[in-house]
Design an enzyme around this catalytic site. Structure first.
Site, PDB file in Angstrom:
ATOM      1  CG  ASP A  21     -97.049 -23.589  80.779  1.00  0.00           C
ATOM      2  OD1 ASP A  21     -96.201 -23.805  79.885  1.00  0.00           O
ATOM      3  OD2 ASP A  21     -98.148 -23.083  80.541  1.00  0.00           O
ATOM      4  CE  LYS A  84     -97.899 -23.082  77.187  1.00  0.00           C
ATOM      5  NZ  LYS A  84     -98.827 -22.204  77.872  1.00  0.00           N
ATOM      6  CB  CYS A 117    -101.582 -23.738  80.318  1.00  0.00           C
ATOM      7  SG  CYS A 117    -101.251 -21.959  80.469  1.00  0.00           S
TER       8      CYS A 117
END
Length: 191
Positions: A21, A84, A117
């Site tokens: 990310d 995701k 995350c």
């Protein structure tokens, strides 16, 4: 007390690099000096992974909302990109499938944010039986307290907390490795 030393070892035939990310609209929320270091470190790791034939998996959290991987890394991180919506990558079936398809048991974890995350991914990977190496200098959070909590909790859960340079030289094992000079140059040129 004995330590399972095996979980600390790395091998190019067993490792996979995960970039979590590092996205366009998430970056402005990060301390910019910390982010610049992270971007350079991850860039170095991605180049080294290609030289060492270590597979790379990149994730993007809800890219429709927070954008895609930053342009500086997008081209080199395009081998396998998994979108995701779950914070932990292991909540995304395509991510698990990519990890399994790699055939690797050692996961090198980088990205953002350390306490969300990244941390949840570490837990999921550990739960699935992988040896997880969390690269402390290749992760970040919006604030230092959250970063430190994410790193400490990951270590307590069983991840090996390490650094990019440590990982690269573990993968090389010796100065006679074919890629030693190229990797050494990457390390020296990192900002």
């Amino acid at each position: 007390m004995t330590t399972d030393v095996e979980k600390f070892k790395l091998d190019t035939d067993k490792a996979v690099l995960v970039v979590i990310d590092i996205q366009e609209r998430l970056v402005p929320a990060m301390p910019q000096k910390v982010y610049a270091r992270l971007r350079n470190t991850v860039g170095m790791l991605v180049e080294a992974a290609k030289l060492l034939d270590v597979p790379l998996i990149t994730t993007e959290q809800y890219p429709q909302g927070i954008g895609h991987t930053v342009p500086e890394l997008a081209g080199s991180c395009s081998d396998k990109v998994v979108e995701k919506v779950s914070f932990g990558c292991c909540g995304e079936p395509d991510f698990i499938a990519a990890i399994k398809a790699s055939g690797r048991s050692q996961v090198l974890v980088t990205g953002m944010e350390a306490h969300v995350c990244v941390y949840q991914t570490v837990l999921g990977l550990l739960e699935d039986g992988y040896h997880v190496h969390l690269l402390r200098d290749a992760i970040c959070s919006r604030n230092k307290t959250d970063f430190l909590a994410g790193v400490a909790n990951a270590a307590q859960a069983g991840a090996v907390v390490t650094t990019a340079e440590t990982v690269l030289f573990q993968l090389l094992k010796e100065s006679t490795h074919d890629q030693f000079k190229a990797i050494s140059k990457l390390v020296k040129n990192r900002d």
